[in-house]
Design an enzyme around this catalytic site. Sequence first.
Site, PDB file in Angstrom:
ATOM      1  N   LYS A  64      22.392  14.000   6.300  1.00 46.42           N
ATOM      2  CA  LYS A  64      20.893  13.301   5.842  1.00 46.42           C
ATOM      3  C   LYS A  64      19.673  13.293   6.441  1.00 46.42           C
ATOM      4  CE  LYS A  64      22.279   8.635   3.485  1.00 46.42           C
ATOM      5  NZ  LYS A  64      22.736   7.425   3.687  1.00 46.42           N
TER       6      LYS A  64
HETATM    7  O1  G3P Z   1      22.664   4.300   2.995  1.00 43.90           O
HETATM    8  C1  G3P Z   1      21.869   3.991   2.501  1.00 43.90           C
HETATM    9  C2  G3P Z   1      22.434   2.405   1.463  1.00 43.90           C
HETATM   10  O2  G3P Z   1      23.212   2.008   0.751  1.00 43.90           O
HETATM   11  C3  G3P Z   1      21.784   1.251   2.670  1.00 43.90           C
HETATM   12  O3  G3P Z   1      21.810   0.717   1.765  1.00 43.90           O
HETATM   13  O4  G3P Z   1      22.176  -1.955   1.496  1.00 43.90           O
HETATM   14  O5  G3P Z   1      21.184  -0.994   3.724  1.00 43.90           O
HETATM   15  O6  G3P Z   1      20.114  -1.573   1.209  1.00 43.90           O
HETATM   16  P1  G3P Z   1      21.578  -1.210   1.696  1.00 43.90           P
END
Ligand code: G3P
Length: 220
Positions: free
Chosen positions: A84
């Site tokens: 990533k």
């Molecule tokens: O891993 C990337 C993403 O899904 C993060 O989500 O909930 O931290 O905005 P969030």
Amino acid sequence: MELFIDTADLKEIEEVSKYPFVKGVTTNPSLIAKANLTQKEVITRITSLIDGPISAEVTKEDMDGMIEQALKLHEIDKKNIVIKLPMTIEGLKACKYLTDKGIKTNVTLCFSLAQALLAMEANATYVSPFMGRLDDNGFDSLELIKECVQLKKNYGYKTKIIAASIRSVKHVEDCALAGSDIATVPYKVLLKLIKHSLTDAGLETFRLDAQKTAKLEEKK
Ligand code: G3P
């Protein structure tokens, strides 16, 4: 649309590894920090639980540093580790380098169609548009997913779209209808996908009626 789980919590991953609809895992530095183990420890353990794409994020800011980290992460499981990378010039340079070497990549923190275009042009295996964080900030995340799907169609890009930062069942349903390849979903939302009040009510009625039949059968 495939479903991944967005977590680094090993208990959650162990639980969903038994579910027939969870095909991969995505992590990020914030999720890893909550696990209270090193990234290598967490990712190694995940590879023993899930046989599918597992996104592990690099944290260096320059291309060489990212590639060095990526090659170490790739060693953990050459088949399933996906590197990533951040949506930066250095991240996109590293993305092209790694994809050309046959290592899978996921360009993260994608918030616009222009950014998605750059990830696709850099031959990313996956690009991750963030739905929740866009909606939190007054943008229309579903519109971005629809545009990314259209972009793939227009030019035949192979990059798979992972709808990320998912907050709700509605997000999952919306991005499925929009044609996203994958949604990566937190554990709590994954559990909600199966729930419906009418399913619960129907199950309760069937349970009570089955008891009546069982009693009748006992008498015979
Ligand atoms: O891993 C990337 C993403 O899904 C993060 O989500 O909930 O931290 O905005 P969030």
